[in-house]
Write an enzyme that holds these catalytic residues in place. Structure first.
Site, PDB file in Angstrom:
ATOM      1  N   ALA A 184       2.969  -1.516   3.911  1.00  0.00           N
ATOM      2  CA  ALA A 184       2.897  -0.610   4.961  1.00  0.00           C
ATOM      3  C   ALA A 184       2.567  -1.372   6.090  1.00  0.00           C
ATOM      4  CB  ALA A 184       1.637   0.074   4.535  1.00  0.00           C
TER       5      ALA A 184
ATOM      6  N   ASN B 286       2.066   3.900  10.908  1.00  0.00           N
ATOM      7  CA  ASN B 286       1.358   4.403  12.312  1.00  0.00           C
ATOM      8  C   ASN B 286       2.328   3.651  13.335  1.00  0.00           C
ATOM      9  OD1 ASN B 286      -0.058   1.978  10.669  1.00  0.00           O
ATOM     10  ND2 ASN B 286      -0.768   1.662  12.924  1.00  0.00           N
TER      11      ASN B 286
ATOM     12  N   MET C 193      -0.742  -7.087   7.083  1.00  0.00           N
ATOM     13  CA  MET C 193      -1.621  -7.901   6.489  1.00  0.00           C
ATOM     14  C   MET C 193      -1.210  -8.724   5.420  1.00  0.00           C
ATOM     15  SD  MET C 193      -5.110  -5.862   7.214  1.00  0.00           S
ATOM     16  CE  MET C 193      -5.133  -4.713   8.800  1.00  0.00           C
ATOM     17  N   SER C 194       0.228  -8.763   5.152  1.00  0.00           N
ATOM     18  CA  SER C 194       0.761  -9.268   3.883  1.00  0.00           C
ATOM     19  C   SER C 194       1.965 -10.063   4.244  1.00  0.00           C
ATOM     20  CB  SER C 194       0.625  -8.060   2.746  1.00  0.00           C
ATOM     21  OG  SER C 194       1.891  -7.170   3.000  1.00  0.00           O
TER      22      SER C 194
ATOM     23  N   HIS D 129      -7.089   3.482   6.632  1.00  0.00           N
ATOM     24  CA  HIS D 129      -6.426   3.120   5.173  1.00  0.00           C
ATOM     25  C   HIS D 129      -6.048   4.202   4.527  1.00  0.00           C
ATOM     26  CE1 HIS D 129      -5.407   0.325   2.270  1.00  0.00           C
ATOM     27  NE2 HIS D 129      -5.958   0.815   1.177  1.00  0.00           N
TER      28      HIS D 129
ATOM     29  N   TYR E  94      -7.382 -11.269   3.345  1.00  0.00           N
ATOM     30  CA  TYR E  94      -8.662 -10.389   3.884  1.00  0.00           C
ATOM     31  C   TYR E  94      -9.638 -10.142   2.888  1.00  0.00           C
ATOM     32  CZ  TYR E  94      -6.369  -5.927   2.854  1.00  0.00           C
ATOM     33  OH  TYR E  94      -6.050  -4.824   1.776  1.00  0.00           O
ATOM     34  N   GLU E  95      -9.064 -10.198   1.832  1.00  0.00           N
ATOM     35  CA  GLU E  95     -10.183  -9.902   0.582  1.00  0.00           C
ATOM     36  C   GLU E  95     -10.801 -11.651   0.254  1.00  0.00           C
ATOM     37  OE1 GLU E  95      -8.381  -7.932  -2.909  1.00  0.00           O
ATOM     38  OE2 GLU E  95      -6.710  -8.316  -1.882  1.00  0.00           O
TER      39      GLU E  95
ATOM     40  N   HIS F  76      -4.206  -0.395  -4.723  1.00  0.00           N
ATOM     41  CA  HIS F  76      -3.537  -1.637  -5.553  1.00  0.00           C
ATOM     42  C   HIS F  76      -3.907  -1.563  -7.054  1.00  0.00           C
ATOM     43  CE1 HIS F  76      -1.385  -3.557  -2.150  1.00  0.00           C
ATOM     44  NE2 HIS F  76      -2.322  -2.779  -1.512  1.00  0.00           N
TER      45      HIS F  76
ATOM     46  N   SER G   4       0.761  -1.270  -0.010  1.00  0.00           N
ATOM     47  CA  SER G   4      -0.015  -0.016  -0.095  1.00  0.00           C
ATOM     48  C   SER G   4       0.845   1.254  -0.090  1.00  0.00           C
ATOM     49  CB  SER G   4      -0.893  -0.016   1.416  1.00  0.00           C
ATOM     50  OG  SER G   4      -1.704  -1.111   1.364  1.00  0.00           O
TER      51      SER G   4
ATOM     52  N   HIS H  58      -4.680 -10.140  -0.999  1.00  0.00           N
ATOM     53  CA  HIS H  58      -4.603 -10.489   0.502  1.00  0.00           C
ATOM     54  C   HIS H  58      -5.526 -11.366   0.842  1.00  0.00           C
ATOM     55  CE1 HIS H  58      -3.462  -6.147  -0.438  1.00  0.00           C
ATOM     56  NE2 HIS H  58      -2.521  -6.089   0.508  1.00  0.00           N
TER      57      HIS H  58
HETATM   58  N1  HPA Z   1      -1.832  -3.249  11.512  1.00  0.00           N
HETATM   59  C1  HPA Z   1      -2.024  -4.149  10.516  1.00  0.00           C
HETATM   60  N2  HPA Z   1      -1.651  -3.854   9.201  1.00  0.00           N
HETATM   61  C2  HPA Z   1      -1.337  -2.359   9.047  1.00  0.00           C
HETATM   62  C3  HPA Z   1      -1.301  -1.442  10.010  1.00  0.00           C
HETATM   63  C4  HPA Z   1      -1.427  -2.059  11.304  1.00  0.00           C
HETATM   64  O1  HPA Z   1      -1.215  -1.125  12.160  1.00  0.00           O
HETATM   65  N3  HPA Z   1      -0.718  -0.523   9.372  1.00  0.00           N
HETATM   66  C5  HPA Z   1      -0.534  -0.545   8.117  1.00  0.00           C
HETATM   67  N4  HPA Z   1      -0.981  -1.809   7.917  1.00  0.00           N
END
Ligand code: HPA
Length: 267
Positions: free
Chosen positions: A114, A236, A212-213, A248, A86-87, A62, A31, A84
């Site tokens: 990210a 973050n 998440m990847s 996001h 989660y998709e 994406h 991302s 991903h």
């Molecule tokens: N958690 C999970 N996935 C992420 C985060 C997070 O804090 N930041 C960016 N992708």
């Protein structure tokens, strides 16, 4: 979807004519990393919808395009758009581009993402060079029938991430005054972000960033004996004393800025 070796061969055969007879670096964009595309001199851009057996991505940020071109002096093949868990994609779909990469004869793979930082010393926008991972996703991509043409059934997981790359990126980052960390990435299924208790626990468990990847792709690439690099942009940072909301859009914004200013300088 459970892909066969032959399907990956068909996709690779479709892409192969677009490649020059050179060593390529394959990059999977996380991302916000699409911001680096401005630096690439594109030769071809092929939408995933034109690639045999390819699904489409559904996540904002994406693209769903395979780019082939030159980045500085490197020949690059860029998967802009990742799949991903989660998709709802299967682990086989998530890792299909990496399988195809290997069948294209490409050895070097850079996985980017990210991630949420867990160290107090991290700042949004800083980089983390991944030195190891923890698979906290609910599945392993190698689960199920084994095709030995891909590699061993039980691949060793020492030294997944190439230490020479980490050394050279760190060197450049130091020279250019780019804030960076070297750490452990913990992969989760998402899509909800973590509760404060979860962030704290993952940190205690030895993780320095969560996302998440990346982990499924790294496992599959490791099975196939590829050279793997991993770079996270810390979008973050978890601070138990000052909880802030993560969105996001914010992840993409920090990712894009940091990618343009930082990642492009060290790779
Ligand atoms: N958690 C999970 N996935 C992420 C985060 C997070 O804090 N930041 C960016 N992708």
């Amino acid at each position: 979807m459970n892909y066969t070796y032959e399907q990956a061969e068909e996709t690779a055969a479709f892409i192969k004519p677009y490649l020059e007879d050179e060593a390529y670096l394959a990059i999977t964009l996380g991302s916000g990393f699409d911001a680096c595309l401005g630096q690439v001199k594109m030769t071809y851009s092929i939408p995933y919808s034109e690639l045999p057996h390819f699904p489409v991505t559904s996540v904002m940020g994406h693209q769903g395009i395979l780019h082939i071109g030159k980045w500085a002096k490197k020949h690059v093949l860029i998967w802009s758009g990742r799949f991903h868990y989660y998709e709802g994609h299967s682990m086989q779909t998530i890792t299909f581009p990496v399988r195809v990469t290997k069948l294209l004869g490409i050895h070097d793979l850079l996985l980017t993402n990210a991630a949420g930082g867990l160290l107090e010393s991290m700042q949004p926008g800083s980089l983390m060079f991944i030195r190891d991972h923890i698979n906290f996703q609910p599945e392993n991509p190698l689960r199920g029938p084994h095709d030995s043409r891909w590699g061993p059934r039980f691949p060793d997981m020492n030294h997944v991430y190439d230490s020479e790359w980490i050394t050279s990126w760190s060197h450049l980052a130091k020279l250019l005054n780019i804030p960076y960390h070297i750490g452990v990435y913990l992969g989760l299924q998402g899509p909800s972000l973590e509760t404060p208790a979860e962030y704290s626990w993952f940190h205690q468990a030895g993780a320095h960033a969560v996302g998440m990847s990346t982990v499924p792709e790294a496992i599959v690439a490791r099975q196939m004996g590829m050279r793997i690099g991993g770079i996270s942009i810390i979008s973050n940072v978890f601070n138990p004393y000052e909880l802030t909301e993560t969105t996001h859009e914010g992840v993409l914004q920090i990712g894009r800025a940091s990618c343009r200013e930082r990642v492009c300088s060290v790779v």
